[in-house]
Write a protein that holds these residues in place. Structure first.
Motif, PDB file in Angstrom:
ATOM      1  N   ASP A 151       0.825  -1.211   0.000  1.00  0.00           N
ATOM      2  CA  ASP A 151       0.000   0.000   0.000  1.00  0.00           C
ATOM      3  C   ASP A 151       0.859   1.260   0.000  1.00  0.00           C
ATOM      4  O   ASP A 151       0.381   2.355   0.357  1.00  0.00           O
ATOM      5  CB  ASP A 151      -0.949  -0.022   1.206  1.00  0.00           C
ATOM      6  CG  ASP A 151      -1.937  -1.183   1.096  1.00  0.00           C
ATOM      7  OD1 ASP A 151      -2.469  -1.398  -0.012  1.00  0.00           O
ATOM      8  OD2 ASP A 151      -2.160  -1.881   2.102  1.00  0.00           O
ATOM      9  N   GLY A 152       2.120   1.120  -0.382  1.00  0.00           N
ATOM     10  CA  GLY A 152       2.987   2.288  -0.518  1.00  0.00           C
ATOM     11  C   GLY A 152       3.457   2.887   0.795  1.00  0.00           C
ATOM     12  O   GLY A 152       3.797   4.071   0.847  1.00  0.00           O
ATOM     13  N   VAL A 153       3.475   2.078   1.851  1.00  0.00           N
ATOM     14  CA  VAL A 153       3.839   2.591   3.180  1.00  0.00           C
ATOM     15  C   VAL A 153       5.171   1.979   3.623  1.00  0.00           C
ATOM     16  O   VAL A 153       5.329   0.752   3.637  1.00  0.00           O
ATOM     17  CB  VAL A 153       2.734   2.266   4.210  1.00  0.00           C
ATOM     18  CG1 VAL A 153       3.157   2.701   5.612  1.00  0.00           C
ATOM     19  CG2 VAL A 153       1.420   2.944   3.806  1.00  0.00           C
ATOM     20  N   LEU A 154       6.119   2.848   3.974  1.00  0.00           N
ATOM     21  CA  LEU A 154       7.424   2.410   4.483  1.00  0.00           C
ATOM     22  C   LEU A 154       7.467   2.651   5.996  1.00  0.00           C
ATOM     23  O   LEU A 154       6.785   3.541   6.508  1.00  0.00           O
ATOM     24  CB  LEU A 154       8.543   3.195   3.806  1.00  0.00           C
ATOM     25  CG  LEU A 154       8.594   3.015   2.282  1.00  0.00           C
ATOM     26  CD1 LEU A 154       9.593   3.994   1.664  1.00  0.00           C
ATOM     27  CD2 LEU A 154       8.956   1.583   1.913  1.00  0.00           C
ATOM     28  N   PHE A 155       8.317   1.863   6.696  1.00  0.00           N
ATOM     29  CA  PHE A 155       8.225   1.887   8.160  1.00  0.00           C
ATOM     30  C   PHE A 155       8.375   3.279   8.791  1.00  0.00           C
ATOM     31  O   PHE A 155       7.713   3.551   9.801  1.00  0.00           O
ATOM     32  CB  PHE A 155       9.148   0.835   8.814  1.00  0.00           C
ATOM     33  CG  PHE A 155      10.596   1.215   8.941  1.00  0.00           C
ATOM     34  CD1 PHE A 155      11.026   2.115   9.921  1.00  0.00           C
ATOM     35  CD2 PHE A 155      11.548   0.655   8.109  1.00  0.00           C
ATOM     36  CE1 PHE A 155      12.372   2.461  10.037  1.00  0.00           C
ATOM     37  CE2 PHE A 155      12.889   0.991   8.216  1.00  0.00           C
ATOM     38  CZ  PHE A 155      13.296   1.906   9.177  1.00  0.00           C
ATOM     39  N   PRO A 156       9.211   4.199   8.230  1.00  0.00           N
ATOM     40  CA  PRO A 156       9.280   5.508   8.897  1.00  0.00           C
ATOM     41  C   PRO A 156       7.933   6.234   8.883  1.00  0.00           C
ATOM     42  O   PRO A 156       7.666   7.070   9.761  1.00  0.00           O
ATOM     43  CB  PRO A 156      10.317   6.275   8.067  1.00  0.00           C
ATOM     44  CG  PRO A 156      11.151   5.207   7.423  1.00  0.00           C
ATOM     45  CD  PRO A 156      10.180   4.100   7.129  1.00  0.00           C
ATOM     46  N   MET A 157       7.077   5.905   7.907  1.00  0.00           N
ATOM     47  CA  MET A 157       5.759   6.547   7.820  1.00  0.00           C
ATOM     48  C   MET A 157       4.837   6.069   8.940  1.00  0.00           C
ATOM     49  O   MET A 157       3.794   6.677   9.193  1.00  0.00           O
ATOM     50  CB  MET A 157       5.142   6.261   6.439  1.00  0.00           C
ATOM     51  CG  MET A 157       5.961   6.864   5.300  1.00  0.00           C
ATOM     52  SD  MET A 157       5.722   6.054   3.688  1.00  0.00           S
ATOM     53  CE  MET A 157       4.097   6.622   3.233  1.00  0.00           C
ATOM     54  N   ARG A 158       5.188   4.986   9.607  1.00  0.00           N
ATOM     55  CA  ARG A 158       4.418   4.456  10.738  1.00  0.00           C
ATOM     56  C   ARG A 158       4.989   4.894  12.084  1.00  0.00           C
ATOM     57  O   ARG A 158       4.403   4.623  13.131  1.00  0.00           O
ATOM     58  CB  ARG A 158       4.428   2.922  10.724  1.00  0.00           C
ATOM     59  CG  ARG A 158       3.658   2.296   9.595  1.00  0.00           C
ATOM     60  CD  ARG A 158       2.175   2.368   9.830  1.00  0.00           C
ATOM     61  NE  ARG A 158       1.443   1.666   8.798  1.00  0.00           N
ATOM     62  CZ  ARG A 158       0.182   1.961   8.463  1.00  0.00           C
ATOM     63  NH1 ARG A 158      -0.468   2.922   9.085  1.00  0.00           N
ATOM     64  NH2 ARG A 158      -0.418   1.289   7.524  1.00  0.00           N
ATOM     65  N   MET A 159       6.158   5.532  12.060  1.00  0.00           N
ATOM     66  CA  MET A 159       6.798   5.879  13.329  1.00  0.00           C
ATOM     67  C   MET A 159       6.072   7.045  13.981  1.00  0.00           C
ATOM     68  O   MET A 159       5.592   7.956  13.300  1.00  0.00           O
ATOM     69  CB  MET A 159       8.279   6.215  13.105  1.00  0.00           C
ATOM     70  CG  MET A 159       9.097   4.999  12.708  1.00  0.00           C
ATOM     71  SD  MET A 159      10.845   5.393  12.405  1.00  0.00           S
ATOM     72  CE  MET A 159      11.369   5.875  14.058  1.00  0.00           C
ATOM     73  N   ASP A 161       7.674   8.570  16.678  1.00  0.00           N
ATOM     74  CA  ASP A 161       8.755   9.360  17.269  1.00  0.00           C
ATOM     75  C   ASP A 161       9.980   9.222  16.361  1.00  0.00           C
ATOM     76  O   ASP A 161      10.720   8.239  16.445  1.00  0.00           O
ATOM     77  CB  ASP A 161       9.064   8.836  18.682  1.00  0.00           C
ATOM     78  CG  ASP A 161      10.197   9.605  19.345  1.00  0.00           C
ATOM     79  OD1 ASP A 161      10.793  10.499  18.686  1.00  0.00           O
ATOM     80  OD2 ASP A 161      10.488   9.310  20.515  1.00  0.00           O
ATOM     81  N   LEU A 162      10.168  10.214  15.489  1.00  0.00           N
ATOM     82  CA  LEU A 162      11.250  10.105  14.507  1.00  0.00           C
ATOM     83  C   LEU A 162      12.632  10.274  15.123  1.00  0.00           C
ATOM     84  O   LEU A 162      13.639  10.049  14.454  1.00  0.00           O
ATOM     85  CB  LEU A 162      11.042  11.118  13.377  1.00  0.00           C
ATOM     86  CG  LEU A 162       9.982  10.687  12.354  1.00  0.00           C
ATOM     87  CD1 LEU A 162       9.682  11.829  11.386  1.00  0.00           C
ATOM     88  CD2 LEU A 162      10.425   9.466  11.571  1.00  0.00           C
ATOM     89  N   SER A 163      12.699  10.651  16.410  1.00  0.00           N
ATOM     90  CA  SER A 163      14.017  10.671  17.057  1.00  0.00           C
ATOM     91  C   SER A 163      14.540   9.239  17.224  1.00  0.00           C
ATOM     92  O   SER A 163      15.718   9.035  17.500  1.00  0.00           O
ATOM     93  CB  SER A 163      13.953  11.371  18.423  1.00  0.00           C
ATOM     94  OG  SER A 163      13.309  10.553  19.379  1.00  0.00           O
ATOM     95  N   MET A 164      13.656   8.260  17.019  1.00  0.00           N
ATOM     96  CA  MET A 164      14.071   6.861  17.156  1.00  0.00           C
ATOM     97  C   MET A 164      14.374   6.219  15.803  1.00  0.00           C
ATOM     98  O   MET A 164      14.282   5.007  15.645  1.00  0.00           O
ATOM     99  CB  MET A 164      13.002   6.084  17.909  1.00  0.00           C
ATOM    100  CG  MET A 164      12.813   6.666  19.303  1.00  0.00           C
ATOM    101  SD  MET A 164      11.699   5.719  20.307  1.00  0.00           S
ATOM    102  CE  MET A 164      12.723   4.298  20.665  1.00  0.00           C
ATOM    103  N   LEU A 165      14.727   7.040  14.831  1.00  0.00           N
ATOM    104  CA  LEU A 165      15.220   6.537  13.543  1.00  0.00           C
ATOM    105  C   LEU A 165      16.731   6.710  13.552  1.00  0.00           C
ATOM    106  O   LEU A 165      17.227   7.830  13.655  1.00  0.00           O
ATOM    107  CB  LEU A 165      14.591   7.344  12.397  1.00  0.00           C
ATOM    108  CG  LEU A 165      14.949   6.922  10.970  1.00  0.00           C
ATOM    109  CD1 LEU A 165      14.496   5.494  10.684  1.00  0.00           C
ATOM    110  CD2 LEU A 165      14.314   7.884   9.972  1.00  0.00           C
TER     111      LEU A 165
END
Ligand code: NI
Length: 200
Positions: A151-159, A161-165
């Protein structure tokens, strides 16, 4: 069998909705699956979706190896290498768990992603048989990650809290920092495994 090139984040193929497969038993799908398995194993991933190899089709492969879990873990935590065509899932309850994920399309990075802990998923095996299974924990996580790719969704799009990338090489430093910051608080996620082994 052929090793396929893996699309990386930013390529539009990873952002599109993949097409339903009319005939799961077709030779084209069989060949695609063989190549996907070879490609995933070569990249030491635990899951791969067809859009990651530039095929906008609703086809995924995944595994949740038994050595990943504890000995008293539920059978639903684990899955042998499985191919699923036109897969879908629904959560069995509202419980979410935060865990580390990687993606073969985002090489070298790891992020903490909330996912449903318990799901039921359905789809078709390459022989055309309907499949329905319950999945928990890492097994549940990898299936949700792969279906997202359709469905065109990558894991960062589900995060949330982006400080945890983080880069894989920095994860250890990050964890030490996070534990200092959150001493006494619930930590932001259990690690599901070595980040080098969770790419999907
Ligand atoms: Ni992925």
């Amino acid at each position: 069998m052929t090793l396929l090139k893996i699309a990386r984040m930013g390529h539009p193929v990873l952002l599109k909705t993949a097409e339903e497969i009319a005939d799961p038993t077709s030779r084209d799908i069989g060949r695609l699956l063989e190549d996907m398995v070879e490609t995933m194993e070569d990249a030491t991933g635990v899951g791969l979706a067809a859009p990651q190899v530039y095929e906008g089709k609703r086809v995924i492969i995944f595994k949740s190896p038994r050595e990943r879990g504890e000995e008293d873990a539920a059978d639903s935590d684990f899955s042998p290498l499985t191919a699923l065509i036109n897969p879908e899932f629904e959560p069995l309850d509202d419980e979410l768990a935060v865990g580390w994920e990687g993606c073969l399309s985002i090489p070298g990075m790891t992020g903490a992603v909330p996912r449903y802990s318990r799901i039921v998923y359905r789809g078709y095996a390459p022989n055309g048989q309907a499949v329905e299974r319950e999945a928990t924990n890492f097994h549940s996580r990898v299936v949700q990650h792969e279906i997202d790719h359709l469905d065109g969704v990558l894991f960062p799009m589900r995060m949330t809290d982006l400080s945890m990338l983080t880069f894989n090489e920095e994860l250890k430093n990050f964890m030490e920092y996070a534990m200092e910051q959150n001493a006494g608080e619930q930590n932001a996620g259990e690690q599901d495994g070595n980040p080098d082994e969770v790419d999907a």
